[in-house]
Design a protein around this motif. Structure first.
Motif, mmCIF file in Angstrom:
data_model
loop_
_atom_site.group_PDB
_atom_site.id
_atom_site.type_symbol
_atom_site.label_atom_id
_atom_site.label_comp_id
_atom_site.label_asym_id
_atom_site.label_seq_id
_atom_site.Cartn_x
_atom_site.Cartn_y
_atom_site.Cartn_z
ATOM 1 N N THR A 1 0.843 -1.190 0.000
ATOM 2 C CA THR A 1 0.000 0.000 0.000
ATOM 3 C C THR A 1 0.879 1.240 0.000
ATOM 4 O O THR A 1 2.050 1.186 0.401
ATOM 5 C CB THR A 1 -0.946 0.028 1.218
ATOM 6 N N GLY A 2 0.325 2.357 -0.456
ATOM 7 C CA GLY A 2 1.075 3.605 -0.499
ATOM 8 C C GLY A 2 0.269 4.690 -1.183
ATOM 9 O O GLY A 2 -0.791 4.425 -1.766
ATOM 10 N N PRO A 3 0.723 5.951 -1.119
ATOM 11 C CA PRO A 3 0.018 7.048 -1.790
ATOM 12 C C PRO A 3 0.104 6.902 -3.299
ATOM 13 O O PRO A 3 1.136 6.512 -3.834
ATOM 14 C CB PRO A 3 0.765 8.293 -1.303
ATOM 15 N N HIS A 4 -1.011 7.197 -3.996
ATOM 16 C CA HIS A 4 -1.009 7.025 -5.451
ATOM 17 C C HIS A 4 -0.818 8.330 -6.231
ATOM 18 O O HIS A 4 -0.576 8.307 -7.434
ATOM 19 C CB HIS A 4 -2.275 6.320 -5.932
ATOM 20 N N GLY A 5 -0.938 9.468 -5.573
ATOM 21 C CA GLY A 5 -0.658 10.730 -6.250
ATOM 22 C C GLY A 5 -1.681 11.135 -7.293
ATOM 23 O O GLY A 5 -1.404 11.963 -8.149
ATOM 24 N N GLY A 6 -2.871 10.567 -7.247
ATOM 25 C CA GLY A 6 -3.905 10.950 -8.203
ATOM 26 C C GLY A 6 -4.788 9.791 -8.599
ATOM 27 O O GLY A 6 -6.014 9.855 -8.537
ATOM 28 N N THR A 7 -4.182 8.694 -9.010
ATOM 29 C CA THR A 7 -4.944 7.502 -9.384
ATOM 30 C C THR A 7 -4.033 6.291 -9.351
ATOM 31 O O THR A 7 -2.809 6.423 -9.354
ATOM 32 C CB THR A 7 -5.559 7.663 -10.794
ATOM 33 N N ALA A 8 -4.643 5.126 -9.283
ATOM 34 C CA ALA A 8 -3.900 3.862 -9.365
ATOM 35 C C ALA A 8 -4.623 3.004 -10.389
ATOM 36 O O ALA A 8 -5.813 2.748 -10.252
ATOM 37 C CB ALA A 8 -3.860 3.163 -7.999
ATOM 38 N N ALA A 9 -3.922 2.605 -11.426
ATOM 39 C CA ALA A 9 -4.598 1.933 -12.531
ATOM 40 C C ALA A 9 -3.655 0.972 -13.236
ATOM 41 O O ALA A 9 -2.491 0.825 -12.875
ATOM 42 C CB ALA A 9 -5.121 2.983 -13.526
ATOM 43 N N GLN A 10 -4.201 0.325 -14.289
ATOM 44 C CA GLN A 10 -3.415 -0.470 -15.231
ATOM 45 C C GLN A 10 -2.529 -1.496 -14.536
ATOM 46 O O GLN A 10 -1.307 -1.476 -14.629
ATOM 47 C CB GLN A 10 -2.571 0.452 -16.129
ATOM 48 N N LEU A 11 -3.165 -2.429 -13.856
ATOM 49 C CA LEU A 11 -2.457 -3.558 -13.258
ATOM 50 C C LEU A 11 -2.028 -4.498 -14.377
ATOM 51 O O LEU A 11 -2.820 -4.831 -15.258
ATOM 52 C CB LEU A 11 -3.396 -4.273 -12.284
ATOM 53 N N SER A 12 -0.770 -4.908 -14.384
ATOM 54 C CA SER A 12 -0.278 -5.773 -15.456
ATOM 55 C C SER A 12 -0.977 -7.131 -15.385
ATOM 56 O O SER A 12 -1.468 -7.531 -14.322
ATOM 57 C CB SER A 12 1.235 -5.955 -15.352
#
Length: 495
Positions: free
Chosen positions: A180-191
């Motif tokens: 876990t951690g800060p995403h800075g806007g969004t978290a996307a596109q998991l490989s």
């Protein structure tokens, strides 16, 4: 004899002084002496160490990687030293004084850091799944905060959760929080194998999923405009670009495509052709083939199609479970056959579609939206058969209006519910009926409600007796449907 020993002792002292001064580096080349005196930053060395460990873990050729890294270090020294070449007697302080901290070294270190990061990405993309897909997933997966979005890896038992400020990677079999951690806007596109994801705002940041380590930055490229492909690279497009770019992480080479597009909203492979992809953005559709030459991959434009009556939107674009069709909304439902690249369109008026979600059945999509001129009635969701052209209204109240997702590795749907993601065994619906008949009936029901409401407001001088109106409308609709009571929307404004 004594004089001979004194002379020999003097040589030892002189040798100690030479070695102690840092000038000794006996046998080292000029490039090696420069790099010893001016080594790369600690973050580069730490990333290189992680690359070595990863290569060992995955059984890759660590010697070839080490040789390539040393060659790049040699280029760094030669380029930034200019005409300066230290002798075997030149000390580290003298080397640092001669070369100093220059923009050349800063740029060389940035490129070195990118190279190491790209090699780590290449190894991770080709690695086995981070976690196996479980035979049975936990029905309720807990996140650390209110869930705003969720993505599932295609071939791994992990999901990526986005809260307002943080990302969280969760094992869908055990429910364990992996990172876990800060995403800075969004978290996307998991490989597809769950080992990498993209986070950030206006600058896409590629991170290792298991550790959260930052491996690469793509300035000007939004995180949701970055798409993994074929286990070797990615397509991406920045706000200032007019064409998508392909990057081959095994070589670090980037290639702009020979097609003009307004944006990049979707990338998916053609059925049975993993090296050919559909790229969609704006009102444009492109088919791109990846061609391999040695160990490198190059993109080639195979076809270019202009869409009519709509455009790509990442919020409503996706693929069916088997990848045989790509769906988008504009405002009709458009279906791209990934075998023939033909685009078909079907209207759901007066239902205005806002969400389209795949299901485990490649023939079925969940469609959600609002009825035109009846937005106050709330969201309605349908289970739509592509081949049968039928619609079945979702009957579970907790699902309607919720944010739904498709859990690809489980071939099930999931629902965001506060701090949890609930995996659904099935989606409950009413009996299916032909789309045209269903929509005509619903339009008539809304028209009846609206007309009765307006008439009563006029009779009562602007006031509304909602209970009496409801009873009258129910009876009217029952008669129109041959004595059968269909599912009804709420009276506008009623709670």
């Amino acid at each position: 004899m004594k004089q001979g020993w004194q002379a020999f002792s003097g040589v030892l002292v002189l040798g100690a002084l030479v070695l102690g001064s840092g000038c000794g580096r006996i046998g080292a080349t000029a490039q090696e002496r420069i790099n010893l005196a001016l080594p790369p930053p600690a973050e580069v060395e730490a990333s290189r160490g992680a690359l070595d460990r990863l290569a060992t873990e995955l059984g890759e050729d660590g010697k070839a990687l080490a040789a390539n890294y040393q060659a790049r270090l040699g280029e760094r020294a030669l380029e930034c030293a200019g005409d300066f070449r230290p002798s075997m007697w030149t000390g580290d302080d003298a080397i640092r004084e001669a070369i100093g901290s220059t923009p050349c070294l800063d740029e060389a270190d940035r490129k070195l850091h990118d190279w190491v990061g790209h090699r780590r990405i290449a190894l991770l993309l080709a690695a086995p799944p981070l976690r196996p897909v479980p035979a049975v997933a936990r029905p309720v997966l807990e996140a650390a905060g209110p869930v705003e979005a969720v993505a599932f890896a295609e071939r791994a038992g992990v999901m990526l959760v986005q809260t307002h400020t943080h990302y969280q990677l969760i094992d869908i079999g055990s429910g364990e929080s992996i990172a876990t951690g800060p995403h800075g806007g969004t978290a996307a596109q998991l490989s597809p194998n769950g080992r990498l994801f993209v986070s950030g705002g206006a600058e896409a940041e590629v991170r290792e999923a298991a550790t959260g380590d930052l491996l690469a930055r793509f300035p000007g490229v939004p995180a949701n405009r970055f798409f993994w492909v074929h286990g070797v690279g990615a397509y991406y497009m920045g706000g200032q670009q007019d064409a998508p770019t392909f990057i081959d992480f095994s070589t670090g080479q980037s290639t702009a495509l020979a097609v003009s597009m307004e944006s990049l909203e979707h990338v998916s492979p053609l059925v049975g052709e993993p090296v050919r992809h559909v790229l969609g953005g704006g009102s444009k559709l492109a088919v791109v083939a990846l061609l391999q030459s040695g160990s490198a991959w190059q993109p080639t434009l195979a076809a270019e199609i202009n869409l009519t009556g709509g455009s790509w939107d990442a919020a409503t674009t996706g693929s069916t479970a088997d990848g045989s069709a790509v769906h988008l909304v504009g405002p009709d439902l458009k279906l791209l056959d990934t075998r023939s690249t033909r685009v078909s369109s079907r209207s759901f008026e007066p239902l205005r579609l806002q969400q389209v979600v795949a299901t485990g059945n490649p023939d079925e999509l969940i469609l959600c939206g609002f009825y035109r001129d009846a937005e106050d009635a709330g969201t309605e969701c349908l289970l739509h058969s592509i081949v049968g052209r039928t619609a079945a209204r979702l009957s579970s109240r907790e699902v309607v209006g919720a944010t739904l997702a498709y859990a690809g590795p489980l071939q099930r749907n999931a629902m965001i519910d506060g701090n949890t993601v609930r995996v659904l065994d099935r989606v409950e619906t009413d009996p299916p009926e032909p789309v045209g008949e269903y929509l005509a009936r619903r339009a008539l029901e809304f028209e009846t409600v609206a007309s009765a409401l307006e008439e009563q407001r006029h009779v009562l001088g602007g006031r509304t007796d909602r209970a009496a109106l409801r009873a009258a409308v129910l009876e009217d609709i029952r008669e129109r449907n041959g004595g059968v009571m269909p599912p009804l929307p709420a009276v506008p404004g009623e709670r």
